[in-house]
Design a protein around this motif. Structure first.
Motif, mmCIF file in Angstrom:
data_model
loop_
_atom_site.group_PDB
_atom_site.id
_atom_site.type_symbol
_atom_site.label_atom_id
_atom_site.label_comp_id
_atom_site.label_asym_id
_atom_site.label_seq_id
_atom_site.Cartn_x
_atom_site.Cartn_y
_atom_site.Cartn_z
ATOM 1 N N SER A 462 0.811 -1.213 0.000
ATOM 2 C CA SER A 462 0.000 0.000 0.000
ATOM 3 C C SER A 462 0.849 1.269 0.000
ATOM 4 N N ASP A 463 2.084 1.116 0.387
ATOM 5 C CA ASP A 463 2.943 2.300 0.460
ATOM 6 C C ASP A 463 3.914 2.373 -0.703
ATOM 7 N N ASP A 491 -1.462 3.351 -7.340
ATOM 8 C CA ASP A 491 -1.085 2.492 -6.226
ATOM 9 C C ASP A 491 -0.568 1.165 -6.773
ATOM 10 N N GLN A 493 -2.322 -1.757 -6.780
ATOM 11 C CA GLN A 493 -3.428 -2.667 -7.079
ATOM 12 C C GLN A 493 -3.767 -2.519 -8.557
#
Length: 528
Positions: A462-463, A491, A493
Motif C-alpha cells: 500500500s505504500d 497504487d 493494485q
C-alpha cells in the motif's frame, strides 16, 4: 529447478512451480435458437426428437415432412427439429404426422410445441408496453428472484429523480452525490432537460412488481453519481471522481452510459480502481455507428455493450467492434423519466442497452455470490446467441433467466458467441521489488487452449506504486515502454482483463516498481 511442466510461470528463465486450481469440466453447450424466429407461442409446430444413432438431425426428419409443412429449426445439441404447419392445417393433420413420424427409424418422439407461461408476472401496469425485460428473459428470472437490496448499482450520469414513484423504492435513502455542483444531492437541476439518468435508472432497476409504471431488470439498490450536467456533458475529472466514489460506496455494478473524449489515463485509472475494488464496470459502446467502441467502454476493465432493436438486429446507431462483450435492447426503450416530462418515455441509444446489462448483473448477484471477474464471465457464458457477428453482439444478448438459473462454472450456458465454457483455473506467484529501479519479468504458460479470457491481477504494498505490463503473442518481455496491455494506477493494485488472448506464445508479464519497495503477488485466472 527443473522444468517439469509445460504450463505455469517462468521467472527470468527459471520455472516457478505454482500449481493451477482447475475447475471441473463443463457440460456441452445448449443449442441456440435459429435467428429470425419470432418469440412467443408457436402453437402450429411439432417438435421431433432424433436419436443419437442417426447421422443427421435435420436430414432424418426432413424426408418425412409433408408438403404443406416445413422444417424451421434444428438443435444439433439437444437433437430435435421443429416442423411448422400452416395456420389452416387441422389438428388431425398434425396428429397424423406425429403418429407416422414416430414409427420411423431413429425418431424418439414427436410432440406439440407447447406454450409455457411465466409464473412471476409483475403487476406494473405499463409492463405490457415494454419489450426490453421480455427480450432478455427477465420475467423467467423473476420466478427465481426479483432481486436483492443488498446489491448496489451505481448510475454515473446526469442527476436522477430518485424520488420518482417508480424508482424511490429502489433508490438508497442516501441517493448519491453531485460531482457537478459539488454537493451531496444528485437531483436534476433542470428536470425538464436533465432526464437521462432517470431513464437509465429505470432501465436497470425501476421497481418490479410495485403496481406502478414499468419494470426494470430487478430490484437492486440504486445510487446516483451526478457527473454530467443538464446538457449531458461532463468532465473527465467529474466522471472519474464519481466512479471512484461509487467504488468506495461498495457498488457491485457501476453503469457508464456515457462516452467520448478518447483515451485518458485518469479515466483508465478510475475504472481500474473500481475493478480492483470489486465493482463490475458496464459501459455503453457508443452511438455514432462506427466499427470501433468508444471510451470508456474500450478500456479492458469495462464490459462494452452494443444496442439491438426489438427484432434483435444491431441498432443503426450502435458502435461495434472486437471490444463488444454483450448486447442488449436499446431502441425505443420505455422507462422512467422525470415527472415534469411525463414520468415515462421511450429513448434510444447504447445508453439504454448498458443499464439493461447492469440490471441483469444486479439480478444475477441476488442469486449467486460472484466476484466481478466471475460475474463478467458468467454473464457472457449465459448470453444468448441472436445470430449477429461477434463484433456486434460479443458473447450474445444478455439473458437474465440463464444467468440466474445456471450455476456459475457449470458450462451450461446460453450458447453465446465467445463466452467460453465457464471453467477457470488460477495460479499465483509472489516476489519482492527493492526500489524504483527494480522489476520482475515472468513468462506464463497457458493452461487452456484458446482461453476465452484471462485476468491478471497485481496485489502490491500500500505504500508503494507498482505497475503491471503484459505482452501476448511474442517472446519479448513486456516493459513500461513496450507492452500490449498495461495497468498503472497510482497504487499497487492493478488488474488487466484480456478477452480471447493470443496464446500462440507464453504470456509475458512485467511487474515494475514505479516507486517504492515491498512484496507483491500476481494472480492469473484463465477462463476456458
Amino acid at each position: 529447478m527443473p522444468e517439469d511442466s509445460e504450463h505455469g510461470w517462468q521467472r527470468r528463465g527459471v520455472l516457478k512451480g505454482i500449481g493451477a486450481l482447475g475447475a471441473a469440466a463443463g457440460l456441452a453447450g445448449v443449442g441456440s435458437a435459429t435467428p429470425g424466429r419470432d418469440p412467443g407461442p408457436k402453437e402450429g409446430e411439432v417438435l421431433v426428437g432424433v436419436s443419437a444413432t442417426a447421422d443427421g438431425v435435420a436430414a432424418t426428419v426432413e424426408q418425412y415432412v409433408p408438403g404443406n409443412a416445413e422444417l424451421v429449426h434444428a438443435n444439433e445439441t439437444l437433437r430435435y427439429v421443429a416442423v411448422s404447419f400452416p395456420e389452416q392445417a387441422s389438428d388431425a393433420a398434425r396428429q397424423n404426422f406425429v403418429e407416422a413420424v414416430t414409427q420411423k427409424d431413429h425418431v424418439k418422439y414427436a410432440e406439440a410445441n407447447a406454450t409455457h407461461e411465466a409464473l412471476a408476472t409483475p403487476n406494473d401496469p405499463q409492463f405490457g408496453d415494454q419489450y426490453a425485460p421480455q427480450q432478455v428473459n427477465a420475467p423467467s428470472a423473476w420466478d427465481t428472484t426479483f432481486g436483492d437490496s443488498s446489491v448496489t448499482i451505481a448510475v454515473v450520469d446526469t442527476g436522477a429523480q430518485y424520488d420518482h414513484p417508480d424508482l424511490s423504492g429502489n433508490y438508497a435513502s442516501d441517493p448519491g452525490r453531485d460531482f457537478v455542483d459539488a454537493d451531496s444531492d444528485p437531483y436534476p437541476d433542470v428536470p425538464q432537460d436533465e432526464y437521462h439518468a432517470t431513464h437509465v435508472s429505470g432501465c436497470a432497476a425501476a421497481v418490479v412488481d410495485n403496481g406502478t409504471g414499468v419494470a426494470g431488470q430487478g430490484n437492486s439498490t440504486l445510487i446516483n453519481g451526478r457527473a454530467l450536467d443538464e446538457n449531458g456533458s461532463g468532465s473527465t475529472a467529474d466522471i472519474a471522481d464519481a466512479i471512484e466514489w461509487a467504488a468506495d460506496q461498495g457498488a457491485d455494478v457501476i453503469n457508464l452510459s456515457l462516452g467520448g473524449g478518447g483515451y485518458t489515463d485518469t479515466m483508465k485509472n478510475a475504472v481500474s480502481y473500481a475493478t480492483t475494488n470489486g465493482a463490475l464496470v458496464v459501459a455503453a459502446a457508443g452511438n455514432d455507428g462506427s466499427s470501433s467502441v468508444s471510451y470508456p467502454a474500450a478500456y479492458s476493465e469495462c464490459v462494452a455493450v452494443s444496442a439491438v432493436d426489438d427484432s434483435e438486429n444491431l441498432a443503426s446507431f450502435s458502435q461495434y467492434g472486437d471490444s463488444v462483450e454483450l448486447a442488449a435492447p436499446g431502441v425505443d426503450v420505455l422507462s422512467t423519466t422525470t415527472e415534469t416530462r411525463g414520468s415515462y418515455e421511450r429513448l434510444s441509444g447504447t445508453s439504454m442497452a448498458c443499464p439493461v446489462v447492469s440490471g441483469v448483473a444486479g439480478l444475477t448477484l441476488a442469486q449467486w455470490d460472484l466476484s466481478n471477474s466471475d460475474l463478467r464471465s458468467h454473464l457472457k457464458n449465459t448470453a444468448a446467441d441472436i445470430g449477429l457477428p461477434d463484433t456486434q453482439q460479443g458473447s450474445g444478448q444478455v439473458d437474465a433467466a440463464a444467468a440466474v438459473t445456471t450455476e456459475p462454472g457449470s458450462g451450461d450456458g446460453g450458447g453465446g458467441g465467445d463466452g467460453g465454457s465457464g471453467d477457470s483455473t488460477s495460479s499465483s506467484v509472489s516476489g519482492t521489488l527493492d526500489g524504483y529501479w527494480d522489476y520482475d519479468d515472468y513468462s506464463y504458460g497457458w493452461n487452456y487452449d484458446s482461453p476465452s479470457q484471462v485476468v491478471i491481477e497485481l496485489d502490491g504494498p500500500s505504500d508503494a506504486d507498482f505497475d503491471l505490463y503484459v505482452n501476448t503473442g511474442t517472446t519479448a518481455n513486456a516493459t513500461p515502454s513496450d507492452y500490449d496491455y498495461g495497468s498503472y494506477t497510482t497504487d499497487s493494485q492493478e488488474s488487466i482483463t484480456i478477452d480471447s488472448p493470443d496464446d500462440s506464445t507464453a504470456m509475458q508479464v512485467d511487474v515494475d516498481s514505479y516507486s517504492g519497495s515491498g512484496s507483491y503477488t500476481v494472480t492469473i485466472t484463465e477462463y476456458q
